[in-house]
Design an enzyme around this catalytic site. Structure first.
Site, mmCIF file in Angstrom:
data_model
loop_
_atom_site.group_PDB
_atom_site.id
_atom_site.type_symbol
_atom_site.label_atom_id
_atom_site.label_comp_id
_atom_site.label_asym_id
_atom_site.label_seq_id
_atom_site.Cartn_x
_atom_site.Cartn_y
_atom_site.Cartn_z
ATOM 1 N N GLY A 116 0.816 -1.201 0.000
ATOM 2 C CA GLY A 116 0.000 0.000 0.000
ATOM 3 C C GLY A 116 0.847 1.246 0.000
ATOM 4 O O GLY A 116 2.076 1.190 0.146
ATOM 5 N N THR B 139 1.111 3.510 2.258
ATOM 6 C CA THR B 139 1.713 3.772 3.569
ATOM 7 C C THR B 139 2.337 2.535 4.182
ATOM 8 O O THR B 139 3.439 2.600 4.735
ATOM 9 C CB THR B 139 0.650 4.330 4.537
ATOM 10 N N TYR C 80 -14.836 -1.031 -17.234
ATOM 11 C CA TYR C 80 -14.116 0.181 -16.843
ATOM 12 C C TYR C 80 -13.410 0.681 -18.093
ATOM 13 O O TYR C 80 -12.772 -0.094 -18.800
ATOM 14 C CB TYR C 80 -13.119 -0.187 -15.746
ATOM 15 N N GLY D 179 -6.341 0.059 -10.128
ATOM 16 C CA GLY D 179 -5.400 -0.366 -9.100
ATOM 17 C C GLY D 179 -5.630 -1.793 -8.623
ATOM 18 O O GLY D 179 -6.767 -2.267 -8.556
ATOM 19 N N ALA D 180 -4.529 -2.470 -8.277
ATOM 20 C CA ALA D 180 -4.614 -3.846 -7.789
ATOM 21 C C ALA D 180 -5.422 -3.940 -6.501
ATOM 22 O O ALA D 180 -6.102 -4.939 -6.256
ATOM 23 C CB ALA D 180 -3.212 -4.399 -7.559
ATOM 24 N N ASP D 181 -5.369 -2.890 -5.677
ATOM 25 C CA ASP D 181 -6.140 -2.900 -4.432
ATOM 26 C C ASP D 181 -7.633 -2.912 -4.724
ATOM 27 O O ASP D 181 -8.411 -3.622 -4.069
ATOM 28 C CB ASP D 181 -5.770 -1.699 -3.562
ATOM 29 N N ARG D 182 -8.064 -2.161 -5.725
ATOM 30 C CA ARG D 182 -9.475 -2.098 -6.085
ATOM 31 C C ARG D 182 -9.933 -3.410 -6.721
ATOM 32 O O ARG D 182 -11.050 -3.875 -6.484
ATOM 33 C CB ARG D 182 -9.722 -0.920 -7.029
ATOM 34 N N THR E 281 -9.880 24.728 19.049
ATOM 35 C CA THR E 281 -9.418 24.505 17.674
ATOM 36 C C THR E 281 -9.203 23.026 17.385
ATOM 37 O O THR E 281 -9.599 22.525 16.325
ATOM 38 C CB THR E 281 -8.120 25.292 17.417
#
Length: 276
Positions: free
Chosen positions: A13, A15, A105, A112-115, A190
């Site tokens: 990924g 991150t 699509y 993406g491979a993640d999707r 804040t």
């Protein structure tokens, strides 16, 4: 492919990167590191060797390495070392593979491979149902499957941490803050304003998009009876999040209209993001 022999699943990924040994539905071993560690050749070599030694303790011969990556440079640097250490051939998830759904699509080569992975998961677990798949990560992705297992596309939005980081990095007087669940809609400081804005903003964003997607699917694709379940409209979600010091992926697959799913969604969304 034999279901009794383990495979090595590599998820790279933006991150974090997770590696897991899977035999059928059972996970035998798992480890997660920051993806940035894979970009350096020396680090990648050392990490692949260490992981190879850990995997060997499972006393299982890995049959294949399945790779879902959204960071090509990290994959190119790390994967050859991993293949060498575990002595297994890798398969890269892409739109060119035989999948449990039909891709409609316009630019499948950019998907993406993640999707693709979460859409395949949804297609396998919710056959003959229209599904909205939501993946919370560095980016938040919405992927849509019809009840006929046609992948239509979806939406890509900034993730909660990405949105938060853009605020404190671009606004000189705003402090650094984290996503957390809060019952207060109106902040009295804040930091409280930032926390409430991020949390409830993402809640409203998600609920609003799901409502609009339901209408779109009903109007344009006539999906009304078999959407996430037989009792009217629902939503099957595949949710991911990153816990503080323990990055992990969670899958939440249930009807959006059930109370438990709403509570699960809020709990998943409110997990503190990893700052790094």
């Amino acid at each position: 492919m034999s279901a009794t022999k383990p495979i090595l699943a590599l998820n790279v990924g933006n991150t974090h990167t997770t590696l897991a040994v899977l035999r059928g539905k059972r996970m035998l071993w798992r480890s997660t590191v920051k993806t940035a560690q894979l970009l350096n050749q020396r680090n990648a070599k050392c990490l692949a060797k260490a992981w190879g030694e850990e995997i060997s303790k499972c006393r299982e011969q890995i049959q294949h390495i399945g790779v879902a990556s959204v960071v090509p440079k990290a994959t190119q640097t790390f994967l050859p070392w991993l293949e060498k250490n575990v002595r297994a051939e890798s398969y890269i998830i892409s739109a060119s593979l035989k999948l449990p759904f039909e891709i409609r699509y316009r630019t499948p080569q950019t998907l993406g491979a993640d999707r693709i992975a979460v859409a395949a998961f949804a297609a396998e677990h919710f056959p003959s149902q229209a599904v909205i798949v939501i993946d919370f990560g560095t980016a938040i992705t919405y992927d849509i499957l019809t009840s006929g297992a046609h992948y239509l596309g979806g939406l890509i939005l900034a993730g909660a941490h990405t949105a938060a980081a853009s605020l404190w990095q671009r606004a000189a007087q705003l402090p650094e803050f984290q996503l957390r669940k809060t019952s207060k809609l109106i902040g009295s400081s804040t930091v409280e304003c930032l926390e409430a804005g991020l949390f409830w903003g993402k809640v409203a964003e998600t609920e609003g998009l799901i409502a609009k997607l339901k209408v779109e699917l009903k109007r344009k694709y006539r999906e009304s009876k078999n959407f996430g379940g037989s009792n009217g409209w629902g939503c099957s979600g595949v949710c991911t999040h990153c816990c503080h010091n323990r990055p992990c992926r969670k899958r939440c697959c249930a009807l959006w209209h059930s109370r438990n799913c709403r509570k699960k969604f809020y709990d998943d969304l409110s997990q503190p993001v990893f700052k790094g």
